[in-house]
Design a protein around this motif. Structure first.
Motif, short mmCIF file in Angstrom:
data_model
loop_
_atom_site.label_atom_id
_atom_site.label_comp_id
_atom_site.label_asym_id
_atom_site.label_seq_id
_atom_site.Cartn_x
_atom_site.Cartn_y
_atom_site.Cartn_z
N ILE A 334 94.20 50.46 15.41
CA ILE A 334 94.40 51.82 15.93
C ILE A 334 93.22 52.27 16.80
O ILE A 334 93.30 53.32 17.44
CB ILE A 334 94.68 52.85 14.81
N ASP A 338 97.35 54.59 19.34
CA ASP A 338 97.96 55.33 18.23
C ASP A 338 99.24 54.62 17.79
O ASP A 338 99.93 53.99 18.60
CB ASP A 338 98.31 56.76 18.65
N TYR A 350 101.47 51.24 4.95
CA TYR A 350 100.43 51.40 5.97
C TYR A 350 99.41 52.47 5.57
O TYR A 350 98.21 52.32 5.82
CB TYR A 350 101.05 51.76 7.32
N ILE A 351 99.89 53.55 4.95
CA ILE A 351 98.98 54.62 4.55
C ILE A 351 98.08 54.15 3.42
O ILE A 351 96.87 54.40 3.42
CB ILE A 351 99.77 55.89 4.17
N PHE A 354 95.52 51.72 4.80
CA PHE A 354 94.45 52.45 5.50
C PHE A 354 93.39 52.91 4.49
O PHE A 354 92.18 52.72 4.71
CB PHE A 354 95.06 53.65 6.23
N TYR A 450 88.37 57.77 12.24
CA TYR A 450 89.74 57.27 12.19
C TYR A 450 90.50 58.18 11.23
O TYR A 450 89.91 58.78 10.33
CB TYR A 450 89.80 55.83 11.67
N PHE A 452 94.69 59.97 9.88
CA PHE A 452 96.13 60.12 10.04
C PHE A 452 96.52 61.57 9.75
O PHE A 452 95.86 62.28 8.99
CB PHE A 452 96.93 59.13 9.18
N SER A 454 100.20 63.88 9.04
CA SER A 454 101.58 63.64 8.61
C SER A 454 102.38 64.93 8.51
O SER A 454 101.83 66.03 8.44
CB SER A 454 101.56 62.92 7.25
N THR A 470 104.04 59.96 10.24
CA THR A 470 102.58 59.92 10.05
C THR A 470 101.98 59.25 11.28
O THR A 470 102.34 58.12 11.62
CB THR A 470 102.19 59.13 8.79
N LEU A 471 101.09 59.97 11.94
CA LEU A 471 100.39 59.44 13.11
C LEU A 471 99.07 58.83 12.68
O LEU A 471 98.21 59.51 12.13
CB LEU A 471 100.13 60.56 14.12
N LEU A 472 98.93 57.52 12.91
CA LEU A 472 97.66 56.83 12.67
C LEU A 472 96.90 56.81 13.98
O LEU A 472 97.41 56.33 15.00
CB LEU A 472 97.91 55.40 12.19
N THR A 473 95.66 57.32 13.98
CA THR A 473 94.97 57.52 15.26
C THR A 473 93.47 57.35 15.14
O THR A 473 92.89 57.59 14.07
CB THR A 473 95.28 58.92 15.83
#
Length: 684
Positions: A334, A338, A350-351, A354, A450, A452, A454, A470-473
Motif C-alpha cells: 500500500i 491504495d 487483510y485487516i 495489517f 500507514y 485504514f 472503514s 475499508t480503504l487501506l492507504t
C-alpha cells in the motif's frame, strides 16, 4: 420549512416500514426456506430493539408532557405511540401468517416442528431424558401467591405463565423462565428420513407434570408472556466511580428499566392474563400487544440447519483483492497504491494481517485505532495486545456506549488495560463511531504513516454478513488528518482543522452543504450535476432540506437507503428530482458512500456516518475522500450495480408501500452481481 407529516416521514413509522422489508424477505419464496425463518428472527430482534430504544424515547416524551411535534414529524407523542402500536400489531399478525406458511413448506421438506401433544412413544424417552439432563438443572420456576411479590422479569426474556386448577378449586399461578442459555430448538431423533424439532417452550409444556409434581391439580395451562424494558442507560453522579464502573452499573440497571411493551399469547384466558398484568403493574393503556403462541422469535436466527444446505443460501468464498497479497507485506504494497477491501466479497483477513504485521514489525512505533463493536473472539483485539507485548505504543479509543454491546466492550477494555494498552474513552457527550486506524513506522530517519478507514466495525463475525468498505492507504495527507482526530480525543478542548477528511461533529454539515451548493450552481449554469448517496439511514431535517433545495434547482439525486428514511421523494415542487430505493437481501447493506458530479470530475467518499442528527452533531465520525482513480471508478461501478438492482430493490416513496423495483431490463441481483464484478476483476 415546517416539519410536518407531508414534508417528512416520521422516523419511527419509516423504521417500521424498513422492518416490513425484512419481513418481505421472510415471505419471499425465492429465499431459501431456512433463511426465511432466520429473516423472521431478524424481524423480531429488530422489533425488540425498536421498543427498547425508540418507543421508550417517545414514551418518555409523552410522560414528560413535552411538546415535541417538530421532532416527531408533526405528531403528538400519544398519537404516534398509538400509530406505532397498531402498525406493530398488524406486522405481528402478518409475521405469524408467514411463519405458519413456512412451517407447511418445512413439512413438504420432511422437517416437522412438533408440539407437546404430537409426541409419540419413540420420542417420549428422548424428551424426558433431555429434560432431566439438560433442562431441569438450569430451570428457573417461580411459584406465586398473594404474599409473594413477582420478581422483576428480565428484559426481553420469555416466560411461561402457568395456571394450575387445584383439586380444591383454587388457582395456583407460577412462572417458568425460558432460559437463553439453552437451545431454543431441540432436534429429536430422525425417523424414516424425517427431521423432527420441538421448541424448548413445548418441551417444557410436555414436562409440566415433572416440574409441578408436588402439586395436586386437575388441569394446567401454560402461555407465553414477555416484557420489554427501556434500553436507555442512566448514569449516576458518583465521582468516586470510574467511567467503566458507571457504564457497567448502567448496563445492569437496564435489566430493571421501565417496562414499555408487554406481549402475550392471545389464547391465554382473561383471568390468568389479568393476574399477571396486576402482578407486574401493567395498565391496559400501556403497549400491550397480543401475540402468538411463541415469543422471542429472534431465536429463529439460530434455527438449526439440519445439514440441509439446499435450504440455505449458497456460501460464497471471499475473494482476494487484486494486487494485494496476504503472503507479502501489506505496508510495502500500500506504500505504492491504495486498496479497497469490500467485505464480505473480499476477505476480512487483510485487516487482521495489517494489524498482525504492525504488531511484529520492529520499525512500527505506534498503533492508534478506534473500536466500536468487536467480535466475541476478536483477532483484532489479540493483535493489538500482541503489539503492546512487543513494545509498541498502542492507543485504543473504545466506545463503551455501543448500544447493547457495552458489556462486551467493558470486558475488552479491562483486558486491554491489563496488557498495557492506552485506552481513550472518547469525548464527553460524543460517541466515537468513526472506524479508523493509523500506525507510525520509522523509515530512513523519518516517520511514515500507514492506516485504514472503514464504513464498518472491525469485527470478524459481522464482516461475513455486513457489506462494508475499508480503504487501506499510505496517503500521508489523509493519515495526517486521521492522526489529528486521535489528538482531538486527548485534547478535545481544541477544534482541529482537516484539509481532506470530513469529521463530525464540527464539519459534516458545512462541508456537504458546500458540495451540494456546488451541484446547484452547476445545474443553474447548464453544467453536469448529480448527487448519488448510499446510506443506512437519513433523518436529519437540515440535510433533507438541503437535498430538497437541490432537487428544486434541478439536481438529479439518486439515493440507496437501507433503513429509515424521513425524506419524501418524488413530490412535485419539493423533491421531484429525488429517487430512492432500498435493498434488503442476503447480506446486510452497511456501506456508506457519496458521489458528487463536480462538473464531471467526481468527488467520491466513504463514510462511517449516516445522515442522522446523532451522526452529524453527537458523534465523532469520519468521511474519507477517495483519491485513487481506480478505486473511485470501482465505487461508482458498485453504486450503479446497486442502483440497477431489479430483484431485491424496493422503491421508497410517500406511500411507503415497499413496492419491488421491476422492469423489463436484464435481471440485476446486486449482491450476486457484485461478487461476479470482483471475480471478473481477478480474471482480467
Amino acid at each position: 420549512m415546517i416539519k410536518d407529516k407531508y414534508t417528512y416521514i416520521n422516523r419511527e413509522i419509516s423504521w417500521l416500514q424498513f422492518n416490513a422489508r425484512v419481513l418481505q424477505e421472510a415471505e419471499d419464496e425465492s429465499v431459501p426456506l431456512i433463511e426465511r425463518l432466520r429473516f423472521l428472527g431478524i424481524f423480531s430482534n429488530n422489533l425488540d430493539e425498536f421498543f427498547k430504544v425508540r418507543y421508550a424515547t417517545i414514551k418518555r416524551i409523552e410522560e414528560a408532557g413535552k411538546a415535541a411535534r417538530s421532532e416527531l414529524g408533526g405528531y403528538a407523542a400519544s398519537e404516534l405511540l398509538e400509530i406505532i402500536t397498531q402498525i406493530v400489531i398488524k406486522q405481528q399478525s402478518e409475521s405469524l401468517d408467514i411463519l405458519n406458511k413456512i412451517h407447511e413448506k418445512l413439512e413438504d421438506e420432511n422437517i416437522y416442528i412438533v408440539k407437546e401433544d404430537q409426541i409419540d412413544e419413540s420420542q417420549h424417552s428422548f424428551i424426558k431424558n433431555y429434560f432431566i439432563q439438560h433442562v431441569s438443572p438450569a430451570l428457573v420456576t417461580i411459584v406465586l401467591s398473594d404474599q409473594v411479590d413477582l420478581p422483576t422479569l428480565k428484559d426481553s426474556a420469555a416466560y411461561l405463565a402457568c395456571n394450575m386448577k387445584l383439586l380444591d378449586g383454587k388457582c395456583q399461578y407460577a412462572l417458568i423462565e425460558i432460559s437463553r442459555t439453552m437451545d431454543r430448538f431441540v432436534v429429536l431423533p430422525k425417523k424414516d428420513n424425517i427431521d423432527y424439532i420441538i421448541m424448548l417452550d413445548d418441551l417444557l409444556r410436555y414436562c409440566l407434570h415433572d416440574i409441578f409434581s408436588i402439586f395436586e391439580y386437575q388441569d394446567i395451562t401454560a402461555h407465553m408472556i414477555k416484557i420489554t424494558r427501556d434500553g436507555e442507560l442512566d448514569f449516576d453522579s458518583d465521582l468516586s466511580k470510574s467511567f467503566i464502573e458507571k457504564i457497567s452499573d448502567s448496563v445492569k440497571h437496564r435489566q430493571i428499566g421501565e417496562p414499555i411493551r408487554f406481549v402475550y399469547d392471545k389464547t391465554i384466558d382473561e383471568e390468568t392474563l389479568r393476574y399477571f398484568m396486576d402482578k407486574m403493574s401493567i395498565e391496559t393503556n400501556d403497549s400491550v400487544i397480543p401475540g402468538g403462541r411463541y415469543h422471542n422469535r429472534r431465536d429463529y436466527m439460530d434455527f438449526p440447519s439440519l445439514g440441509r444446505t439446499d435450504l440455505l443460501y449458497d456460501k460464497i468464498s471471499p475473494l482476494p483483492v487484486k494486487g494485494l497479497s496476504l503472503e507479502r507485506s501489506i505496508f510495502s504494497t500500500i506504500a505504492n497504491k491504495d486498496y479497497l477491501v469490500y467485505t464480505p466479497f473480499h476477505t476480512f483477513s487483510y485487516i487482521v494481517k495489517f494489524l498482525r504485521e504492525a504488531a511484529l514489525d520492529p520499525k512500527v512505533k505506534s498503533i492508534k485505532i478506534t473500536i466500536y463493536r468487536l467480535a466475541q473472539i476478536s483477532h483484532v483485539a489479540s493483535s493489538l495486545i500482541n503489539a503492546a507485548k512487543n513494545g509498541k505504543k498502542v492507543t485504543v479509543a473504545i466506545e463503551l456506549q455501543a448500544r447493547f454491546d457495552e458489556q462486551a466492550n467493558i470486558d475488552y477494555a479491562e483486558q486491554m488495560v491489563s496488557e498495557g494498552i492506552n485506552l481513550l474513552f472518547g469525548v464527553r457527550g460524543l460517541k466515537v463511531h468513526s472506524k479508523m486506524c493509523v500506525i507510525e513506522r520509522e523509515e530512513e530517519d523519518s516517520i511514515v504513516r500507514y492506516g485504514f478507514i472503514s464504513t464498518g466495525n472491525f469485527n470478524e463475525s459481522t464482516a461475513k454478513v455486513y457489506t462494508d468498505f475499508t480503504l487501506l492507504t499510505a496517503d500521508q495527507r489523509i493519515l495526517k488528518d486521521i492522526n489529528k482526530v486521535f489528538n482531538f480525543f486527548e485534547t478535545n478542548y481544541k477544534i482541529f482543522r482537516y484539509k481532506h477528511i470530513i469529521t463530525s461533529p464540527h464539519y459534516t454539515k458545512s462541508r456537504f452543504f458546500k458540495m451540494i451548493d456546488n451541484e446547484i450552481e452547476n445545474v443553474k449554469k447548464g453544467k453536469p450535476a448529480f448527487i448519488k448517496i448510499k446510506l443506512n439511514s437519513i433523518s436529519s431535517y437540515m440535510m433533507i432540506d438541503k437535498l430538497y433545495e437541490a432537487s428544486r434547482a434541478g439536481v438529479k439525486i439518486q439515493m440507496i437507503i437501507r433503513g429509515l428514511c424521513c425524506l419524501v421523494p418524488g413530490v412535485r415542487g419539493m423533491s421531484e428530482n429525488i429517487e430512492i430505493i432500498s435493498i434488503i437481501d442476503k447480506f446486510l447493506e452497511h456501506t456508506r458512500m457519496l458521489i458528487f458530479c463536480n462538473n464531471d470530475d467526481p468527488k467520491v467518499f466513504i463514510s462511517s456516518a449516516d445522515w442522522m442528527t446523532r451522526n452529524i452533531e453527537n458523534r465523532v465520525e469520519v468521511t474519507c475522500p477517495i483519491y485513487d482513480n481506480d478505486i473511485k471508478q470501482e465505487l461508482m461501478d458498485i453504486f450503479e450495480i446497486c442502483w440497477n438492482d431489479n430483484v431485491k430493490a424496493r422503491i421508497l416513496d410517500e406511500t411507503q408501500s415497499n413496492i419491488y423495483k421491476k422492469n423489463d431490463l436484464p435481471k440485476v441481483h446486486s449482491q450476486f452481481d457484485t461478487y461476479d464484478y470482483y471475480l471478473k476483476k481477478l480474471q482480467s
